[in-house]
Motif scaffolding. Structure first.
Motif, short mmCIF file in Angstrom:
data_model
loop_
_atom_site.label_atom_id
_atom_site.label_comp_id
_atom_site.label_asym_id
_atom_site.label_seq_id
_atom_site.Cartn_x
_atom_site.Cartn_y
_atom_site.Cartn_z
N LYS A 1 0.82 -1.23 0.00
CA LYS A 1 0.00 0.00 0.00
C LYS A 1 0.85 1.27 0.00
CE LYS A 1 -0.98 -0.88 4.91
NZ LYS A 1 -0.41 -2.24 4.87
N TYR A 2 2.17 1.13 0.25
CA TYR A 2 3.00 2.33 0.28
C TYR A 2 3.27 2.84 -1.13
CZ TYR A 2 3.62 1.38 5.18
OH TYR A 2 3.37 1.15 6.49
N LYS A 3 3.16 4.15 -1.28
CA LYS A 3 3.27 4.76 -2.60
C LYS A 3 4.59 4.44 -3.30
CE LYS A 3 0.45 8.63 -3.95
NZ LYS A 3 -0.44 7.67 -4.47
N LYS A 4 5.68 4.38 -2.48
CA LYS A 4 6.99 4.18 -3.10
C LYS A 4 7.27 2.72 -3.43
CE LYS A 4 9.89 8.02 -1.66
NZ LYS A 4 10.90 8.43 -0.69
N PHE A 5 6.42 1.80 -2.97
CA PHE A 5 6.71 0.38 -3.14
C PHE A 5 6.92 -0.02 -4.61
CE2 PHE A 5 5.52 -4.12 -3.49
CZ PHE A 5 6.48 -4.66 -2.66
N PRO A 6 6.04 0.44 -5.53
CA PRO A 6 6.27 0.06 -6.93
C PRO A 6 7.63 0.52 -7.44
CG PRO A 6 4.10 1.04 -6.67
CD PRO A 6 4.81 1.22 -5.36
N TYR A 7 8.10 1.68 -6.95
CA TYR A 7 9.43 2.15 -7.37
C TYR A 7 10.52 1.22 -6.87
CZ TYR A 7 7.69 6.67 -8.95
OH TYR A 7 7.05 7.66 -9.63
N LEU A 8 10.33 0.74 -5.63
CA LEU A 8 11.36 -0.13 -5.05
C LEU A 8 11.56 -1.36 -5.90
CD1 LEU A 8 10.72 -0.14 -1.20
CD2 LEU A 8 12.48 1.05 -2.45
N ILE A 9 10.45 -1.90 -6.43
CA ILE A 9 10.62 -3.14 -7.18
C ILE A 9 10.82 -2.91 -8.68
CG2 ILE A 9 9.49 -4.67 -5.52
CD1 ILE A 9 6.99 -4.55 -7.23
N MET A 10 10.39 -1.76 -9.19
CA MET A 10 10.52 -1.55 -10.63
C MET A 10 11.65 -0.62 -10.99
SD MET A 10 6.72 -1.36 -12.00
CE MET A 10 5.51 -2.52 -11.49
N ASN A 11 12.10 0.16 -10.06
CA ASN A 11 13.20 1.08 -10.34
C ASN A 11 14.15 1.06 -9.15
OD1 ASN A 11 14.82 3.04 -11.29
ND2 ASN A 11 13.21 4.56 -11.63
N PRO A 12 14.68 -0.14 -8.80
CA PRO A 12 15.40 -0.27 -7.54
C PRO A 12 16.62 0.63 -7.45
CG PRO A 12 15.65 -2.26 -8.87
CD PRO A 12 14.65 -1.39 -9.56
N ALA A 13 17.25 0.94 -8.60
CA ALA A 13 18.48 1.74 -8.53
C ALA A 13 18.19 3.12 -7.96
CB ALA A 13 19.11 1.84 -9.90
N LYS A 14 17.01 3.66 -8.30
CA LYS A 14 16.67 5.01 -7.87
C LYS A 14 16.51 5.08 -6.34
CE LYS A 14 13.54 8.73 -9.06
NZ LYS A 14 12.30 9.08 -9.69
N TYR A 15 16.06 3.97 -5.76
CA TYR A 15 15.84 3.96 -4.32
C TYR A 15 16.77 2.96 -3.65
CZ TYR A 15 11.87 6.86 -5.26
OH TYR A 15 11.09 7.91 -5.66
#
Ligand SMILES: Cc1cc2nc3c(=O)[nH]c(=O)nc-3n(C[C@H](O)[C@H](O)[C@H](O)COP(=O)(O)OP(=O)(O)OC[C@H]3O[C@@H](n4cnc5c(N)ncnc54)[C@H](O)[C@@H]3O)c2cc1C
Length: 366
Positions: A330-344
């Protein structure tokens, strides 16, 4: 030999991106494609620009993906991916557009021209540089005998093109996780009445993928009884390790030929486009010996973090991954963590450390 002549093998995303970049840089470019551009596509056709380095596709977009559903056990988690640069595309249409663009810049495209190892040998004398974007298994590996490398270092996939009613996935894609294997299945609609439905196994253990996918169709209600028809079946490898050597004499490997798909989700369109351009820059700046280093500067962090995610997934097992999805999806940043891991990367590394310590390992369920 003219010092300005570049030959590109393969009219996929890697070869076409390379051809456009080379023509824009003033090279005299010939591209050889074994079939017709856009014919030999093995892909679920999700275009994800994980590193924010690519243009939005200029043609072939079917829709912008707004939500990703992740099916895990009996739960379906909803990830808001609207801010992520992720589109469903028609690759044939997109690649044909890229080919037209390349031609307009002066690239000569020879279709129905398979380059064999013997032809490649002759080309080596004719061209200053040859850029091999012939996918897996690339023709260069057949000349230099390292085909085995790709079959040893890859994810394995099987996919159907299915016709039927996919309105339930309007502006969405679906990925499913199962306890039987490390990998996932996908339902990626190409519009309302067609979808690519496939399975990808990251660490292949001899499963019969067609049987697994047929079982998934039953589970998802995508069978003939519900009005769905299989139109096409394809299998394919997703090479996910970069070979130690990526330049053979005057041949440079790009895209899948260079082992470039995500070890985590198998996506490789973005990496194909990036590597195609980086290879041309290396030629232009006369520093082909540093091509691999330059490439890794751009995509190295992403690839190693994605590998970390896979290692974690394998060690943690299905039940823990399911619990994590429940907790974090449910966390907004979660999709970024798995789809754009380098950024985060920092957040991701910290999260993985905490999880490893607090959750411990749970046994994989078979
Ligand atoms: C089932 C499946 C689903 C996938 N889904 C996705 C996805 O949704 N999103 C994503 O980003 N990635 C996905 N991928 C990965 C993606 O398809 C590849 O990473 C990408 O196509 C690589 O591009 P490429 O140009 O290197 O190779 P390719 O797309 O394979 O292009 C190679 C081209 O070279 C030509 N060719 C081959 N041999 C020769 C020869 N000897 N002479 C001349 N031409 C030759 C071929 O005909 C082809 O046109 C998927 C892969 C598979 C197998």
């Amino acid at each position: 030999m003219s010092m300005n002549k570049i030959c590109i093998i393969g009219g996929g995303p890697a070869g076409l991106s390379s051809a456009i970049k080379a023509a824009e840089s003033g090279f005299d470019v010939k591209l050889y494609e074994m079939g017709e551009i856009g014919d030999n596509v093995r892909c679920a056709e999700g275009f994800i620009d994980t590193l924010n380095l690519l243009e939005k596709p200029e043609a072939g977009i079917r829709f912008k993906v707004k939500e990703m559903l992740v099916r895990c056990s009996d739960e379906t988690y909803k990830l808001d991916v609207s801010p992520i640069r992720l589109w469903m595309i028609d690759r044939r249409e997109w690649q044909r557009h890229l080919a037209d663009k390349a031609r307009s810049l002066g690239v000569e495209i020879l279709e129905n021209y398979p380059v064999t190892p013997d032809i490649l040998k002759k080309m080596k004398d004719e061209y200053l540089w040859i850029i091999d974007g012939s996918g897996v298994i690339p023709v260069t590996s057949r000349l230099y005998n390292f085909q085995w490398f790709y079959t040893k270092n890859c994810g394995v996939t099987f996919q159907y093109l299915i016709e039927g009613d996919f309105t339930f996935l309007h502006e969405k894609i679906l990925a499913g996780l199962e306890p039987r294997y490390t990998g996932y299945y996908w339902i990626f609609p190409k519009g309302t009445y067609q979808a690519n439905v496939g399975i990808g196994i990251l660490k292949y253990e001899g499963q019969v993928l067609r049987h697994e996918l047929d079982r998934i169709l039953e589970k998802e209600g995508l069978t003939r009884d519900y009005g769905y028809t299989i139109k096409q079946a394809i299998g394919g490898l997703c090479p996910n390790v970069i070979p130690h050597k990526v330049v053979y004499d005057n041949i440079i490997l790009i895209g899948d030929a260079c082992g470039l798909t995500s070890p985590f989700h198998g996506g490789g369109i973005d990496l194909a486009c990036i590597s195609g351009k980086v290879a041309v820059e290396a030629v232009l700046e006369e520093r082909v010996d540093t091509y691999k280093q330059e490439l890794l500067k751009i995509i190295g962090d992403k690839l190693s973090l994605e590998q970390e995610l896979v290692n974690f997934w394998e060690a943690a097992g299905f039940e823990l991954v399911n619990r994590l999805l429940k907790r974090f999806s449910k966390y907004k940043k979660f999709p970024y963590l798995i789809m754009n891991p380098a950024k985060y990367s920092q957040q991701l590394i910290t999260l993985l450390k905490i999880l490893k310590n607090t959750e411990g390992k749970s046994k994989r369920v078979h």
